[in-house]
Structures are given as C-alpha cells and as structure tokens.
Design an enzyme around this catalytic site. Sequence first.
Site, PDB file in Angstrom:
ATOM      1  N   GLU A   1     -31.636  16.384 -51.498  1.00 25.94           N
ATOM      2  CA  GLU A   1     -30.252  16.361 -51.030  1.00 25.94           C
ATOM      3  C   GLU A   1     -29.552  17.501 -51.755  1.00 25.94           C
ATOM      4  OE1 GLU A   1     -25.990  14.132 -50.957  1.00 25.94           O
ATOM      5  OE2 GLU A   1     -27.186  14.272 -52.761  1.00 25.94           O
TER       6      GLU A   1
ATOM      7  N   ASP B   1     -31.326  12.625 -54.965  1.00 29.37           N
ATOM      8  CA  ASP B   1     -29.870  12.689 -54.912  1.00 29.37           C
ATOM      9  C   ASP B   1     -29.341  13.894 -55.694  1.00 29.37           C
ATOM     10  OD1 ASP B   1     -27.460  11.022 -54.172  1.00 29.37           O
ATOM     11  OD2 ASP B   1     -27.116  11.135 -56.327  1.00 29.37           O
TER      12      ASP B   1
HETATM   13  C1  GLC Z   1     -25.062  11.786 -53.207  1.00 27.71           C
HETATM   14  C2  GLC Z   1     -25.052  10.472 -52.459  1.00 27.71           C
HETATM   15  C3  GLC Z   1     -23.655   9.943 -52.477  1.00 27.71           C
HETATM   16  C4  GLC Z   1     -23.255   9.697 -53.915  1.00 27.71           C
HETATM   17  C5  GLC Z   1     -23.414  10.957 -54.741  1.00 27.71           C
HETATM   18  C6  GLC Z   1     -23.390  10.651 -56.199  1.00 27.71           C
HETATM   19  O1  GLC Z   1     -24.327  12.730 -52.572  1.00 27.71           O
HETATM   20  O2  GLC Z   1     -25.552  10.648 -51.179  1.00 27.71           O
HETATM   21  O3  GLC Z   1     -23.512   8.787 -51.715  1.00 27.71           O
HETATM   22  O4  GLC Z   1     -21.933   9.264 -53.969  1.00 27.71           O
HETATM   23  O5  GLC Z   1     -24.629  11.590 -54.511  1.00 27.71           O
HETATM   24  O6  GLC Z   1     -24.568  10.012 -56.580  1.00 27.71           O
END
Ligand code: GLC
Length: 548
Positions: A273, A211
């Site tokens: 991500e 994440d």
């Molecule tokens: C990432 C997740 C999202 C979350 C954010 C904070 O982007 O995919 O859903 O709100 O991180 O953890």
Amino acid sequence: MTTLPGAEWWRTAVIYQIYPRSFADLTGDGIGDLPGITAHLDDLVDLGVDAIWLSPFYRSPQKDAGYDVADYCDVDPLFGSLRDFDDMLAEAHRRGIRVIVDLVPNHSSDQHEWFQQALAAAPGSPERARYMFRDGKGAGGELPPNNWDSVFGGPAWTRIVEADGEPGQWYLHLFDTSQPDFDWTNPEVQGEFRRILRFWLDRGVDGFRVDVAHGLVKAEGLPDYAHPGHEVDAMGGQHGEVPFWGQEGVHEIYRDWHRLLAEYAGDRALCAEAWLPTVAQTALWVRPDEMHQAFNFNYLETGWDAAQLRAVIDESLAAYAAVGAPSTWVLSNHDVVRHASRLALTAENPQGHGIGPDSPGKPIPEVGLRRARAATTLMLALPGSAYLYQGEELGLPEVIDIPGEARQDPTWFRTDGERYGRDGCRVPIPWTADAPAYGFSATGESWLPQPAEWAALARDAQTADPASTLSLYRMLLSARRGRGLGAGAVEWLESAPGVLALRNATVTVFANLGEVPIRRPEGVVLIASGPLDGDFVPVDTTIWLVND
Ligand code: GLC
C-alpha cells in the site's frame, strides 16, 4: 507447491478485500467477526474470486479500526480467536481461496507493550529507541521537533509526560496520536517484524498487504517539510519530495522480507500500500527482489475520462512490465469514497476527506452506479491482478448522511468535522433484504447505521436477477477466468473520442465514456454493464464482445 516463475497465482488473481468489522457479525455485537467470514466463504466462491485480503483483526484498542495494533500475533476478541482464524484459513483453502492478511509495520498502537515500556523508560533508553522519540524545540522543548502534519489532520507529534510528572519528549505519529511510528533503523524493530511475518506464514497465510509501505523510513535528521503551498494531502500521493514518504531506505526492508517469504513454499506474496505520485515510482516497490504487487492507486485516482484512463492503463502496463511485475487494478477500498459514488462526484474530493451532507458536488446515485458498473467491466478486462472491495459487487454507494455522533474515523475528530473521513465506505454490508441489519448481524446491531435504501441492494435481492450488479460481477469474473484475461495483453483498437476499445485474448472491450450513444463493433455481446439500445452502446456503458 511453488509454480514456475511467471505463473504465480498473484500475477492474475482477483483479490476480494474483506473489512472484517463490516462483513458479517455472527456474535451479534454489531461488529463483524472471523466466524462471519467463514460462514460466507461459499458466497465468495459463488462470486468467483481467487483470494481474500483481510483488513486487521489483531488485538487493538480500535482507535483506527484495527490499524492501531497492540499485539500483532493475536486476534482481538471482537473478531474471535486464533482458533477462529485457523478455521477460516483452512475453510478458505479447502475451497481454493487464498488468504492475505494485513501487516501494519509503520506504527503500532500506543497500547502496544513496547510503547508502554517506552513511556515508562527514560529518554535515550533502548525502549524509546524502538519508536521516534525526540526532544522538542524551543527553550523548554515546548515546540514539536519539526513541522510535519498527521495524515488525519493536526500535528504529527505528541508530547509525553515523563515519569517525574514533567512534560518531556515528543513522539512521531504520521497518523493518530494513538499510532506511534516505529524507528525502522533499529534492528530490534526489524527482527520483531521478521518474527511476526513468520508467525503468520507458519500458520499458512498466502501473503501480506503491507500498510503504509512507503512510510517506514523517514529522511535523515527529520527535516521540516517544505509544503508546496498546501497541506500534505491524505496519503502523500501528490507531491514530489516528502521527507516521510518514499524514502530510499524502505526498499532494503522489502528485499529482506522477499528473501524471508521465499523460504516458504506456495508463492507467498507481498502487496504494497504505497501512495506515490506516479506509476513509475510505485513500480519501484515491485522490482524482482522486493514486493510482488503494489496497489495501483494512480488508476483508482483517475477520473471517468477515456483519454486519461487510456493513458494510465498504458503507463501501468509499461511501468510494471519493465520490472517484471503484474499491474494491479483497483477502484475501491476502505480508505476511499466508493466508486459507485466517486465516479459521479462533481467537485474535488481529496482522498480521505469523504463525503457528507454538506459536501459540494454530491453524486447523482444513478449516474454513479451506471459509471461504476461500466468502470468495473473495463477494469476486469485488463491483464494482471485486480482488487475488489466488499460490497462493490452489490453496487453499494458511499453512505453520505451518517450523523456526526455515529462517525468513528479519527479523521473526523482530528479535523473537528471538517473532513467527513472514511466511515461512508465502511458501513456493514447487506446480505438479506428483510432481516435485521440486512442479515449483517442477527440482533440488528450495526457499528455504523445502514441506510434504508440498502434493502434493495441486499445480496439475496440481487442473486436471481440477471440484471443486478451482483450478476454482472459474477459473469465478469467467470468470463475473466475462463478466457484467461488475467494473463492476456491489451491491444488498443481504433475508436471515437470518449470511447475506449481494446482487445484482450478473445474479448473485445468497448467502453463509452462520451456524451452520445455509439454504434458497437461486430460480434456477440457477452456481457454488458447496462442495457443496450439495439446496436448502440449508451453513455457510461461498457460491453465485452466475442467472435467465437
Ligand atoms: C492505511 C490504511 C488506513 C489506515 C492507515 C494507518 O492507509 O489503509 O485505513 O488508517 O494506513 O494505518
């Protein structure tokens, strides 16, 4: 077993994202759970995916749907227990499905033991040093340490009350106030995450989706962010230099984790991500000694336009090949407007803003679904690894008319309802047309309301219909696997403007994104995303042709 370099499973895998709270609820409390996943694994085998990725199910106060973790090594009772996790993992593996879990290293929950200790400790203490505490500016420290905004809206700093009852230091939270950022320059934080990685690797997970992988390291001195004339957009993807995204120091962390994963057999994988402005920048996260995959958000963010899609496909294949990584492809996830709606939006809609009753340019549902089916039929023909998001195989649209009082995304609250946020893509999915909550939960409970039109989209209503979206996904996944498209290569064929034509292995792909029907090339139609008109491919339609 570890395979030969170049043949690892993640290079070609189709990975299905499960958003546990909205997948299947066996306990009947309106929130999906781990036993619900186990109960539906056969449906995923039937669909034909290679792996699943689970969004967080760890102990959490659920301020950001579990992306606010209070204990990284335990299951939240909402979702079950560690035992339920082990069962789910064993059952998935027994069916040949790999399992990736979500790792949230940028921030914890404010209820995490460490943050509670930090609040109780004094400024300058080792407890505070695990997070980003700073003194405020101004004579009495009443101003935030810098001008950074939270991704969810509002300032990225919150001031605390010290043990003596006086207003004190500020802490950084790039997301909600309940999500304090860790200080990744602190060896203690680094060590703790090595421990967490090992905890899940030892249990047998096949990898991690990481994440906010572009956010862990902040620029030295936390300088003000010189806004290029507008606010920081959701995940920071659009701009060049942002002091909290894409800092060089993050790469050392992933090199360390790469070495740690390599100690384990079975080609464990890390997927980033990371929302970055270009494909070339994202490819830096998957250099040979770093992560294995990165989400291709540049592809996801490309509109329904033949020339732009061709450009991003070429750019992706080249950029990832240059670092020896597979390209990935993705159209939907739990943070974006579902592609069955997004591809038919007629007004600008930045990531994270969502759509609601008052949004401009709302999509025409039929156009959205037709384009989504065509877009997926194109995507699943591309070499590399692809991510699917639960419910897209049913053609689910974004839910637009969720009442304000039912919305739960912190974005909605932090912007006073100016941004609808991401609830519209998180509504529990329909399994059975005529059951309570469409079979999501036996009691009919559902943490977000499900629209009446979803009866027609329920899985059981689509199973036997060869023209359904579910049947389309099944055919695509089966042919993709059978014809080895994941390990193939793209060869562009000559085509009219507005049309994409390419060859991968034995399949010719023909996608009509133009304005008029186009005569299709020679060959036998193996799969069509929608009805054909004799030899003509209607607009917003993609076909796979074979000559064997
Ligand atoms: C990432 C997740 C999202 C979350 C954010 C904070 O982007 O995919 O859903 O709100 O991180 O953890």
